[in-house]
Scaffold this active site. Structure first.
Site, PDB file in Angstrom:
ATOM      1  CG  MET A  30     -45.438 -20.464   4.899  1.00 48.97           C
ATOM      2  SD  MET A  30     -46.721 -20.179   3.801  1.00 48.97           S
ATOM      3  CE  MET A  30     -45.868 -19.561   2.583  1.00 48.97           C
ATOM      4  CG  LEU A  33     -36.384 -21.991   7.019  1.00 52.54           C
ATOM      5  CD1 LEU A  33     -35.646 -22.440   8.418  1.00 52.54           C
ATOM      6  CD2 LEU A  33     -37.379 -21.142   7.047  1.00 52.54           C
ATOM      7  CG  HIS A  34     -34.756 -16.995   2.301  1.00 54.52           C
ATOM      8  ND1 HIS A  34     -34.718 -15.767   3.147  1.00 54.52           N
ATOM      9  CD2 HIS A  34     -35.909 -17.383   1.812  1.00 54.52           C
ATOM     10  CE1 HIS A  34     -36.044 -15.470   2.914  1.00 54.52           C
ATOM     11  NE2 HIS A  34     -36.666 -16.212   2.152  1.00 54.52           N
ATOM     12  CG  HIS A  37     -36.993 -18.013   6.406  1.00 54.70           C
ATOM     13  ND1 HIS A  37     -36.677 -18.234   5.262  1.00 54.70           N
ATOM     14  CD2 HIS A  37     -38.529 -17.448   6.444  1.00 54.70           C
ATOM     15  CE1 HIS A  37     -37.864 -18.327   4.432  1.00 54.70           C
ATOM     16  NE2 HIS A  37     -39.016 -17.970   5.096  1.00 54.70           N
ATOM     17  CD  GLU A 148     -39.243  -3.323   9.025  1.00 48.04           C
ATOM     18  OE1 GLU A 148     -38.645  -2.830   7.822  1.00 48.04           O
ATOM     19  OE2 GLU A 148     -39.186  -2.715  10.085  1.00 48.04           O
ATOM     20  CB  ILE A 176     -32.281 -10.347   4.557  1.00 48.97           C
ATOM     21  CG1 ILE A 176     -32.470 -10.248   6.021  1.00 48.97           C
ATOM     22  CG2 ILE A 176     -30.919 -10.846   4.089  1.00 48.97           C
ATOM     23  CD1 ILE A 176     -31.699  -9.073   6.602  1.00 48.97           C
ATOM     24  CE  LYS A 184     -30.024 -13.358   0.846  1.00 51.60           C
ATOM     25  NZ  LYS A 184     -29.071 -14.539   0.581  1.00 51.60           N
TER      26      LYS A 184
HETATM   27  P1  AMP Z   1     -42.270 -17.167   4.843  1.00 49.83           P
HETATM   28  O1  AMP Z   1     -41.659 -18.430   5.088  1.00 49.83           O
HETATM   29  O2  AMP Z   1     -42.148 -16.533   3.464  1.00 49.83           O
HETATM   30  O3  AMP Z   1     -44.002 -17.151   5.133  1.00 49.83           O
HETATM   31  O4  AMP Z   1     -41.678 -16.009   5.765  1.00 49.83           O
HETATM   32  C1  AMP Z   1     -41.611 -16.452   7.182  1.00 49.83           C
HETATM   33  C2  AMP Z   1     -41.133 -15.125   7.809  1.00 49.83           C
HETATM   34  O5  AMP Z   1     -39.870 -14.623   7.200  1.00 49.83           O
HETATM   35  C3  AMP Z   1     -42.118 -13.768   7.538  1.00 49.83           C
HETATM   36  O6  AMP Z   1     -42.264 -13.018   8.721  1.00 49.83           O
HETATM   37  C4  AMP Z   1     -41.230 -13.020   6.481  1.00 49.83           C
HETATM   38  O7  AMP Z   1     -41.586 -11.696   6.417  1.00 49.83           O
HETATM   39  C5  AMP Z   1     -39.975 -13.477   6.944  1.00 49.83           C
HETATM   40  N1  AMP Z   1     -39.059 -13.251   5.715  1.00 49.83           N
HETATM   41  C6  AMP Z   1     -39.123 -13.714   4.300  1.00 49.83           C
HETATM   42  N2  AMP Z   1     -38.166 -13.453   3.627  1.00 49.83           N
HETATM   43  C7  AMP Z   1     -37.563 -12.257   4.117  1.00 49.83           C
HETATM   44  C8  AMP Z   1     -36.568 -11.443   3.782  1.00 49.83           C
HETATM   45  N3  AMP Z   1     -35.937 -11.509   2.492  1.00 49.83           N
HETATM   46  N4  AMP Z   1     -36.172 -10.613   4.910  1.00 49.83           N
HETATM   47  C9  AMP Z   1     -36.651 -10.397   6.097  1.00 49.83           C
HETATM   48  N5  AMP Z   1     -37.652 -11.386   6.496  1.00 49.83           N
HETATM   49  C10 AMP Z   1     -38.069 -12.378   5.454  1.00 49.83           C
END
Ligand code: AMP
Length: 280
Positions: A30, A33-34, A37, A148, A176, A184
């Site tokens: 979404m 990004l950090h 991601h 995860e 992470i 994060k």
């Molecule tokens: P989002 O943008 O929050 O929908 O996340 C996109 C993808 O990045 C999803 O598969 C999340 O599980 C993964 N993700 C988000 N934050 C982390 C994190 N801290 N560590 C590992 N994967 C992450």
């Protein structure tokens, strides 16, 4: 690196790659990004010839009182991160490109969506499964990467892919964290300095629960009680849920005698944060 706004543009590019016999990895996000991601993108770049990252704040997975409007967005910064990490294409569609006015088809995955976030966010996983299904149809990846961090989402996607015979391998990647332990998240930007400090109770509880199990504790309720105590000691924290479930089925479970997911959602002020650990 290419930035595509249209479904047709992505399909045309992927068709070219496939003609050349190249494998395609996919990381749905979404945006905002950090490093979490980035770890998914890094893994995808290692394992595939070409990597597509989608950046799309999916309206149909947000409930009416949730943070759709305020969700942080920065496509420019996201594109720079993706390019540096070695992605070949960023797919950043407008909502109208993904959902026609008379959009009426949804993917509903039951069972695995009943506990945890599925309980407090009733339409969430229907929205997630629908958009991920659409994205899989657009990108047709060989492998797709999920964190995860959103463990229930990973289990739900695995179930959907299995149940609907989708031609994609789902790869789960570890959480992470910031140096002090906080997982994060794009939503961490909502936290004030004080709340950011208070938010450490989530990872503290995760580490404590993990340590108890490593020391031989198999009573799930004892582990959950200890975790809840840590969270409740923080006045700014309000528990949504702290639960233990079977990792594959996401059914509530009370004993550490099979792979389990111990997951939580906690409000810090108005911000709802999640964290978890998986005990294989
Ligand atoms: P989002 O943008 O929050 O929908 O996340 C996109 C993808 O990045 C999803 O598969 C999340 O599980 C993964 N993700 C988000 N934050 C982390 C994190 N801290 N560590 C590992 N994967 C992450």
């Amino acid at each position: 690196m290419q930035i595509e706004k249209t479904v047709a543009g992505v399909k045309a590019q992927v068709r070219e790659w496939k003609k050349e016999g190249l494998s395609v990895g996919f990381v749905p996000t979404m945006g905002y990004l950090h490093e979490g991601h980035k770890s998914l993108i890094d893994r995808a770049v290692q394992e595939n010839d070409r990597v597509v990252v989608s950046v799309f704040v999916n309206p149909i997975q947000f409930g009416p009182t949730e943070d759709l409007e305020s969700y942080p967005r920065d496509l420019n910064a996201d594109s720079i991160l993706c390019e540096k990490a070695g992605a070949a294409l960023v797919f950043a569609p407008e909502v109208s490109e993904m959902y026609a006015d008379n959009f009426t088809t949804f993917v509903d995955t039951s069972g695995v969506t009943e506990e945890l976030c599925g309980k407090s966010r009733p339409i969430h996983f229907r929205g997630v499964c629908t958009v991920v299904n659409k994205l899989f149809n657009i990108v047709t990846p060989d492998k797709a990467y999920f964190g995860e961090k959103d463990a229930q989402q990973l289990a739900v996607i695995r179930r959907m892919v299995r149940d609907l015979n989708m031609n994609v391998t789902v790869v789960g990647c570890p959480i992470i964290r910031e140096e002090d332990g906080l997982a994060k998240s794009s939503r961490n930007t909502y936290l004030s300095a004080e709340e950011r400090q208070a938010a450490l109770v989530l990872s503290k509880a995760v580490f404590a629960g993990k340590a108890m199990i490593a020391d031989g504790e198999t009573d799930g309720d004892k582990v959950l009680d200890a975790m809840k105590q840590i969270i409740s000691a923080e006045p700014m924290a309000r528990i949504d849920y702290v639960e233990m479930v079977k990792w594959d089925t996401i059914e509530v479970h009370h004993k550490v005698d099979c792979p389990v997911l111990v997951a939580m959602a906690v409000y810090i002020g108005k911000t709802r944060l999640i964290d978890n650990f998986i005990q294989e």
